[in-house]
Design a protein around this motif. Structure first.
Motif, PDB file in Angstrom:
ATOM      1  N   GLY A  25       0.804  -1.218   0.000  1.00 55.56           N
ATOM      2  CA  GLY A  25       0.000   0.000   0.000  1.00 55.56           C
ATOM      3  C   GLY A  25       0.835   1.265   0.000  1.00 55.56           C
ATOM      4  O   GLY A  25       0.677   2.132  -0.871  1.00 55.56           O
ATOM      5  N   PHE A  26       1.740   1.383   0.951  1.00 53.18           N
ATOM      6  CA  PHE A  26       2.562   2.588   1.026  1.00 53.18           C
ATOM      7  C   PHE A  26       3.649   2.598  -0.040  1.00 53.18           C
ATOM      8  O   PHE A  26       4.079   3.660  -0.493  1.00 53.18           O
ATOM      9  CB  PHE A  26       3.188   2.717   2.416  1.00 53.18           C
ATOM     10  CG  PHE A  26       2.178   3.015   3.492  1.00 53.18           C
ATOM     11  CD1 PHE A  26       1.283   4.069   3.362  1.00 53.18           C
ATOM     12  CD2 PHE A  26       2.117   2.247   4.643  1.00 53.18           C
ATOM     13  CE1 PHE A  26       0.347   4.338   4.347  1.00 53.18           C
ATOM     14  CE2 PHE A  26       1.179   2.511   5.637  1.00 53.18           C
ATOM     15  CZ  PHE A  26       0.295   3.564   5.486  1.00 53.18           C
ATOM     16  N   GLY A  27       4.079   1.401  -0.458  1.00 53.82           N
ATOM     17  CA  GLY A  27       5.115   1.333  -1.480  1.00 53.82           C
ATOM     18  C   GLY A  27       4.682   1.917  -2.814  1.00 53.82           C
ATOM     19  O   GLY A  27       5.495   2.459  -3.570  1.00 53.82           O
ATOM     20  N   PHE A  28       3.387   1.838  -3.109  1.00 55.22           N
ATOM     21  CA  PHE A  28       2.872   2.351  -4.378  1.00 55.22           C
ATOM     22  C   PHE A  28       2.525   3.837  -4.323  1.00 55.22           C
ATOM     23  O   PHE A  28       2.266   4.430  -5.375  1.00 55.22           O
ATOM     24  CB  PHE A  28       1.633   1.557  -4.804  1.00 55.22           C
ATOM     25  CG  PHE A  28       1.934   0.353  -5.650  1.00 55.22           C
ATOM     26  CD1 PHE A  28       1.888   0.443  -7.037  1.00 55.22           C
ATOM     27  CD2 PHE A  28       2.264  -0.860  -5.076  1.00 55.22           C
ATOM     28  CE1 PHE A  28       2.157  -0.657  -7.826  1.00 55.22           C
ATOM     29  CE2 PHE A  28       2.534  -1.976  -5.849  1.00 55.22           C
ATOM     30  CZ  PHE A  28       2.490  -1.873  -7.234  1.00 55.22           C
ATOM     31  N   VAL A  29       2.490   4.424  -3.126  1.00 55.08           N
ATOM     32  CA  VAL A  29       2.039   5.815  -3.006  1.00 55.08           C
ATOM     33  C   VAL A  29       2.830   6.782  -3.891  1.00 55.08           C
ATOM     34  O   VAL A  29       2.235   7.624  -4.579  1.00 55.08           O
ATOM     35  CB  VAL A  29       2.050   6.268  -1.537  1.00 55.08           C
ATOM     36  CG1 VAL A  29       1.886   7.786  -1.425  1.00 55.08           C
ATOM     37  CG2 VAL A  29       0.919   5.578  -0.770  1.00 55.08           C
ATOM     38  N   PRO A  30       4.179   6.726  -3.909  1.00 52.78           N
ATOM     39  CA  PRO A  30       4.907   7.659  -4.795  1.00 52.78           C
ATOM     40  C   PRO A  30       4.507   7.524  -6.261  1.00 52.78           C
ATOM     41  O   PRO A  30       4.442   8.523  -6.991  1.00 52.78           O
ATOM     42  CB  PRO A  30       6.379   7.267  -4.586  1.00 52.78           C
ATOM     43  CG  PRO A  30       6.414   6.639  -3.240  1.00 52.78           C
ATOM     44  CD  PRO A  30       5.110   5.902  -3.116  1.00 52.78           C
ATOM     45  N   LEU A  31       4.222   6.284  -6.695  1.00 55.52           N
ATOM     46  CA  LEU A  31       3.791   6.082  -8.082  1.00 55.52           C
ATOM     47  C   LEU A  31       2.399   6.647  -8.328  1.00 55.52           C
ATOM     48  O   LEU A  31       2.104   7.181  -9.397  1.00 55.52           O
ATOM     49  CB  LEU A  31       3.811   4.584  -8.417  1.00 55.52           C
ATOM     50  CG  LEU A  31       5.194   3.919  -8.423  1.00 55.52           C
ATOM     51  CD1 LEU A  31       5.057   2.417  -8.615  1.00 55.52           C
ATOM     52  CD2 LEU A  31       6.077   4.517  -9.506  1.00 55.52           C
ATOM     53  N   ALA A 106      -8.766   3.601   8.739  1.00 51.82           N
ATOM     54  CA  ALA A 106      -7.878   2.443   8.788  1.00 51.82           C
ATOM     55  C   ALA A 106      -6.664   2.700   7.901  1.00 51.82           C
ATOM     56  O   ALA A 106      -6.803   3.185   6.779  1.00 51.82           O
ATOM     57  CB  ALA A 106      -8.617   1.190   8.312  1.00 51.82           C
ATOM     58  N   PRO A 107      -5.454   2.398   8.408  1.00 48.76           N
ATOM     59  CA  PRO A 107      -4.263   2.594   7.588  1.00 48.76           C
ATOM     60  C   PRO A 107      -4.365   1.826   6.266  1.00 48.76           C
ATOM     61  O   PRO A 107      -4.873   0.713   6.232  1.00 48.76           O
ATOM     62  CB  PRO A 107      -3.138   2.018   8.468  1.00 48.76           C
ATOM     63  CG  PRO A 107      -3.672   2.062   9.861  1.00 48.76           C
ATOM     64  CD  PRO A 107      -5.151   1.840   9.738  1.00 48.76           C
ATOM     65  N   VAL A 108      -3.909   2.416   5.215  1.00 45.10           N
ATOM     66  CA  VAL A 108      -3.871   1.846   3.870  1.00 45.10           C
ATOM     67  C   VAL A 108      -5.284   1.712   3.272  1.00 45.10           C
ATOM     68  O   VAL A 108      -5.560   2.246   2.198  1.00 45.10           O
ATOM     69  CB  VAL A 108      -3.148   0.476   3.817  1.00 45.10           C
ATOM     70  CG1 VAL A 108      -3.075  -0.017   2.373  1.00 45.10           C
ATOM     71  CG2 VAL A 108      -1.758   0.577   4.414  1.00 45.10           C
ATOM     72  N   ILE A 109      -6.180   1.016   3.954  1.00 45.13           N
ATOM     73  CA  ILE A 109      -7.528   0.803   3.414  1.00 45.13           C
ATOM     74  C   ILE A 109      -8.224   2.138   3.185  1.00 45.13           C
ATOM     75  O   ILE A 109      -8.828   2.373   2.126  1.00 45.13           O
ATOM     76  CB  ILE A 109      -8.351  -0.088   4.361  1.00 45.13           C
ATOM     77  CG1 ILE A 109      -7.764  -1.501   4.369  1.00 45.13           C
ATOM     78  CG2 ILE A 109      -9.818  -0.122   3.925  1.00 45.13           C
ATOM     79  CD1 ILE A 109      -8.433  -2.440   5.345  1.00 45.13           C
TER      80      ILE A 109
END
Length: 244
Positions: A25-31, A106-109
Motif C-alpha cells: 500500500g505505502f510502497g505504491f504511493v509515490p507512483l 484504517a491505515p492503507v484501506i
C-alpha cells in the motif's frame, strides 16, 4: 494434531497478510502521485498476493466464475468475509465499494478508498449516503467503475439468513445502471471471526446482469433470488448443508 497445525498455518497466513498490506500500500504511493492508475495496480497486486498465499499456506484455493463486468455497473454481492472483498476486487478493473465510515481511518484501506472513490457511510445514515451517491452519479462527479454494494448491509455467516435492504434497489432505480448479482461460498472456509482458515475451494460467481427498467420490488426479488440461490449452490458444493 492436524487441527492445531492448520490453526498455526492460519495464524502465519493472517500475520503475513497484514504485514504485506502496508508494504504494498505505502510502497505504491509515490507512483500514485505520478499517475493514479497505480492505485488499481496496487489493489490488484495485493489481492493476487492474498489469494496466492492462501492457496499454499492454508490450502484455500479461490476461483472466479461467470463474467466479471468491465463497464459502469452496480454489483449486488453476498458478503461473508474479507476474502470475498479481495476476490471481487481482484476480478474487476475499477472496483469501488460502499463501505463502513470507520474504515476511512484504517491505515492503507482508508487511503485506497479515497483513491478509488469508494463511498464511506454511517450505518445509521445509509439512506442519506445513497441519496448523495445518486446525486454524484447524475452530476458526473463519481469516477466510473464497478460500484460494489452488499445488499444485506454487513457480513453474513455461511448458511445464515438476513433480510435484504432497499438501498441497492434505490441505486439501481435512480442511476439507471444495470446490476450484476454476485454469489459466494467463502464463509464456509473463512469465517467472520476467528483465526482458523479451512482448506477448500472458495468461489465468487458473477451472474447475468439485471438490466435497468424493473420496478423496485421486482428488482429486489430478482437480485435476492440470484444471489441467494447461487450462494446456496456454492455452499452445498463446498460441503455445507443448507436448508432452504
Amino acid at each position: 494434531m492436524r487441527h492445531a497445525i492448520q490453526w498455526l498455518r492460519s495464524l502465519l497466513f493472517i500475520i503475513q497478510m497484514y504485514l504485506v498490506l502496508p508494504i504494498i500500500g505505502f510502497g505504491f504511493v509515490p507512483l500514485i502521485w505520478i499517475n493514479k492508475k497505480y492505485a488499481m495496480i496496487a489493489i490488484h497486486s495485493y489481492c493476487r498476493w492474498v489469494r496466492w498465499t492462501a492457496s499454499w499456506m492454508v490450502g484455500l484455493r479461490s476461483e472466479i466464475r461467470g463474467e466479471p463486468p468491465t463497464d459502469e455497473v452496480i454489483i449486488g454481492a453476498k458478503h461473508q468475509s474479507f476474502l470475498d472483498i479481495i476476490m471481487i476486487a481482484s476480478a474487476l478493473p475499477a472496483p469501488k465499494y460502499i463501505m463502513k465510515k470507520q474504515l476511512v481511518w484504517a491505515p492503507v484501506i482508508g487511503l485506497y478508498a479515497k483513491y478509488t472513490n469508494s463511498i464511506p457511510v454511517d450505518r445509521g445514515k445509509r439512506g442519506q449516503a445513497i441519496k448523495q451517491m445518486v446525486a454524484d452519479v447524475r452530476a458526473g462527479t463519481v469516477k466510473p467503475g464497478q460500484l460494489v454494494i452488499f445488499p444485506q448491509g454487513t457480513r453474513v455467516a455461511a448458511g445464515a439468513k438476513k433480510p435484504y435492504k432497499i438501498g441497492t434497489g434505490v441505486l439501481y432505480r435512480e442511476t439507471g445502471q444495470p446490476c450484476v448479482p454476485a454469489s459466494t461460498n467463502v464463509g464456509v472456509f473463512w469465517k467472520r471471526h476467528g483465526i482458523m482458515r479451512y482448506p477448500g475451494l472458495a468461489v465468487v460467481e458473477f451472474h447475468p446482469r439485471i438490466e435497468p427498467g424493473l420496478e423496485l420490488e421486482a428488482f429486489m426479488e430478482q437480485l435476492e433470488t440470484a444471489v441467494e440461490t447461487g450462494s446456496n449452490a456454492l455452499m452445498r458444493e463446498a460441503g455445507l448443508e443448507i436448508v432452504d
